[in-house]
Enzyme design. Structure first.
Site, PDB file in Angstrom:
ATOM      1  N   ASN A   8       0.887  -1.101  -0.146  1.00 11.12           N
ATOM      2  CA  ASN A   8      -0.100  -0.007  -0.100  1.00 11.12           C
ATOM      3  C   ASN A   8       0.907   1.240  -0.330  1.00 11.12           C
ATOM      4  O   ASN A   8       1.503   1.651   1.119  1.00 11.12           O
ATOM      5  CB  ASN A   8      -0.887  -0.096   1.145  1.00 11.12           C
ATOM      6  CG  ASN A   8      -1.673   1.245   1.225  1.00 11.12           C
ATOM      7  OD1 ASN A   8      -1.877   2.089   0.518  1.00 11.12           O
ATOM      8  ND2 ASN A   8      -2.271   1.465   2.678  1.00 11.12           N
ATOM      9  N   LYS A  10       0.367   4.326  -0.389  1.00 17.94           N
ATOM     10  CA  LYS A  10      -0.691   5.723   0.241  1.00 17.94           C
ATOM     11  C   LYS A  10      -0.123   6.676  -0.821  1.00 17.94           C
ATOM     12  O   LYS A  10      -0.067   6.666  -2.036  1.00 17.94           O
ATOM     13  CB  LYS A  10       0.021   5.784   1.530  1.00 17.94           C
ATOM     14  CG  LYS A  10      -0.210   4.501   2.498  1.00 17.94           C
ATOM     15  CD  LYS A  10      -0.122   4.572   4.145  1.00 17.94           C
ATOM     16  CE  LYS A  10      -0.199   3.216   4.652  1.00 17.94           C
ATOM     17  NZ  LYS A  10      -0.255   3.602   6.060  1.00 17.94           N
ATOM     18  N   HIS A  93      -9.451   1.569   4.654  1.00 13.91           N
ATOM     19  CA  HIS A  93      -8.396   1.726   5.596  1.00 13.91           C
ATOM     20  C   HIS A  93      -8.633   2.415   6.692  1.00 13.91           C
ATOM     21  O   HIS A  93      -9.169   3.429   6.377  1.00 13.91           O
ATOM     22  CB  HIS A  93      -7.282   2.267   4.334  1.00 13.91           C
ATOM     23  CG  HIS A  93      -5.800   2.150   5.178  1.00 13.91           C
ATOM     24  ND1 HIS A  93      -5.388   3.141   5.904  1.00 13.91           N
ATOM     25  CD2 HIS A  93      -5.041   1.116   4.957  1.00 13.91           C
ATOM     26  CE1 HIS A  93      -4.130   2.779   6.302  1.00 13.91           C
ATOM     27  NE2 HIS A  93      -3.837   1.665   5.680  1.00 13.91           N
ATOM     28  N   GLU A  95      -6.750   4.987   7.633  1.00 12.55           N
ATOM     29  CA  GLU A  95      -6.649   6.376   7.310  1.00 12.55           C
ATOM     30  C   GLU A  95      -7.871   7.081   6.493  1.00 12.55           C
ATOM     31  O   GLU A  95      -8.363   8.135   6.919  1.00 12.55           O
ATOM     32  CB  GLU A  95      -5.506   6.645   6.573  1.00 12.55           C
ATOM     33  CG  GLU A  95      -4.269   6.574   7.076  1.00 12.55           C
ATOM     34  CD  GLU A  95      -3.090   5.753   6.517  1.00 12.55           C
ATOM     35  OE1 GLU A  95      -3.026   5.752   5.214  1.00 12.55           O
ATOM     36  OE2 GLU A  95      -2.307   5.195   7.290  1.00 12.55           O
ATOM     37  N   GLU A 165      -5.916  -4.725  10.596  1.00 10.29           N
ATOM     38  CA  GLU A 165      -4.627  -3.622  10.642  1.00 10.29           C
ATOM     39  C   GLU A 165      -4.976  -2.852  11.902  1.00 10.29           C
ATOM     40  O   GLU A 165      -5.888  -1.898  12.082  1.00 10.29           O
ATOM     41  CB  GLU A 165      -4.885  -2.885   9.509  1.00 10.29           C
ATOM     42  CG  GLU A 165      -4.359  -3.583   8.212  1.00 10.29           C
ATOM     43  CD  GLU A 165      -3.599  -2.581   7.215  1.00 10.29           C
ATOM     44  OE1 GLU A 165      -2.658  -2.848   6.716  1.00 10.29           O
ATOM     45  OE2 GLU A 165      -4.054  -1.317   7.089  1.00 10.29           O
ATOM     46  N   GLY A 174       3.055   7.158  14.143  1.00  7.94           N
ATOM     47  CA  GLY A 174       4.138   7.835  14.847  1.00  7.94           C
ATOM     48  C   GLY A 174       4.461   6.653  16.157  1.00  7.94           C
ATOM     49  O   GLY A 174       5.451   6.708  16.218  1.00  7.94           O
ATOM     50  N   SER A 214       3.116  -2.197  10.404  1.00  9.78           N
ATOM     51  CA  SER A 214       4.678  -2.163  10.777  1.00  9.78           C
ATOM     52  C   SER A 214       5.261  -3.525  10.243  1.00  9.78           C
ATOM     53  O   SER A 214       6.368  -3.929  11.008  1.00  9.78           O
ATOM     54  CB  SER A 214       4.784  -1.742  12.035  1.00  9.78           C
ATOM     55  OG  SER A 214       4.465  -0.578  12.315  1.00  9.78           O
TER      56      SER A 214
END
Ligand code: PGA
Length: 256
Positions: A8, A10, A93, A95, A165, A174, A214
Site C-alpha cells: 500500500n 499511500k 483503510h 486512514e 490492521e 508515530g 509495521s
C-alpha cells in the site's frame, strides 16, 4: 492457498517514480504461482503502470474510489471507471476511516460496488489504541466486519479479502507498537469465527485474511506463520523496493 503480499503505497511516489519502481521490481521478481503480489499506487499512476505491468508477476489495486458508478460527483473516481486497470481495491483503510471519516455505511457501499465491478475488495478493519485499552477490540472487529460485509451474499464473500490492521500498529501513526503474534492470532481467529457464523465454516475457511501494521523483512516471517494469516498488507516497507522484494521471498520460503 495462495499467499497475498500487498504494497500500500499511500500518497507516495510521482508517476515517474512509480514507473521506475515497477520496472525494477519486474526485473527482480520471479513468476511465483502461489504468491499474489499486489501494489496499490496513487490513482494517477494506475494507467501508466497498467501498460507496463506483467500481470503474471504483479497485480494493481486502487487505494480508494467512490461507490457510485457514474454521475455528478466532482472529484471522485468510481470503481467501474477503474475496471480493466485494477484487480483489487483497498476499502475502509484506517486512514480513510479516521482522517476522511468514512463510516461503515460508506465502506459497505464500496465493498458492494467493487464486487459489482468484479474487482476484489480488500476490506480493512482494526481497532485504535484507545479501543484496545478499553477492552473494545472484539466489538470493533465485529462491528467493522459485519458493517463492511452487510450487503455481501454467501456467493460473493469468497471474493472479499479481509485485512486486520490494528491502528496502533500502523507505522505512520508515530507511536506504533509492534503487534505480538498472539494478538494477531486472536484477532484473526475472531474474524474467522465471525465469518463462520455469518456464512458457515466451509466458506469462512476460504476467505483470505491478511495482517498489516509495521511489517518488514525482520518480522514478516513471524506474522506469515500465524495459522489463518494468508498474507500481509505493507505500507512503509513496500516503498523500499529491496524490503518489499525480501518480504516476497520470505513469503515464498514460508509457503514451501
Ligand atoms: P505500515 O502500514 O506497514 O507502514 O504500518 C500498513 C498500512 O497502513 O496498510
Amino acid at each position: 492457498m495462495k499467499t497475498y503480499i500487498v504494497g500500500n503505497w499511500k500518497m507516495n511516489f510521482t508517476v515517474g517514480e512509480s514507473s521506475i519502481y515497477l520496472h525494477k521490481i519486474l526485473r527482480k521478481l520471479k513468476n511465483y504461482r502461489d504468491i499474489e503480489v499486489i501494489i496499490a499506487p496513487s490513482l494517477t499512476s494506475l494507467q501508466p503502470l497498467g501498460l507496463q505491468i506483467d500481470r503474471k508477476k504483479i497485480r494493481l489495486a486502487a487505494q480508494n474510489f467512490y461507490h457510485r458508478d457514474f454521475g455528478a460527483y466532482t472529484g471522485e473516481t468510481s470503481i467501474s471507471q477503474l475496471r480493466g486497470l485494477v484487480d483489487y481495491a483497498i476499502v475502509g483503510h484506517s486512514e480513510r476511516r479516521h482522517i476522511f471519516k468514512e463510516t461503515d455505511k460508506d465502506i459497505r457501499q464500496k465493498v458492494a460496488a467493487a464486487l459489482r465491478s468484479k474487482i476484489t475488495p480488500i476490506l480493512c478493519i482494526g481497532e485504535t489504541a484507545n479501543e484496545r485499552t478499553y477492552g473494545e477490540t472484539n466489538d470493533v472487529i465485529r462491528d467493522q466486519l459485519l458493517g463492511g460485509l452487510a450487503d455481501v451474499s454467501l456467493e460473493e464473500v469468497e471474493q472479499v479479502i479481509i485485512a486486520y490492521e490494528p491502528v496502533w500498529a500502523i507505522s505512520s501513526t508515530g507511536e506504533a507498537r509492534l503487534a505480538m503474534p498472539d494478538e494477531v492470532s486472536a484477532a484473526v481467529q475472531q474474524i474467522r469465527a465471525e465469518l463462520t457464523s455469518l456464512y458457515g465454516a466451509k466458506i469462512a475457511e476460504k476467505v483470505i485474511i491478511l495482517y498489516g501494521g509495521s511489517t518488514n523483512p525482520a518480522n514478516a516471517g513471524a506474522y506469515l506463520t500465524i495459522p489463518g494469516v494468508n498474507g500481509l498488507m505493507i505500507g512503509n516497507s513496500s516503498l523500499i523496493l529491496d524490503q518489499f522484494v525480501d518480504i516476497i521471498e520470505i513469503a515464498k520460503r514460508v509457503q514451501s
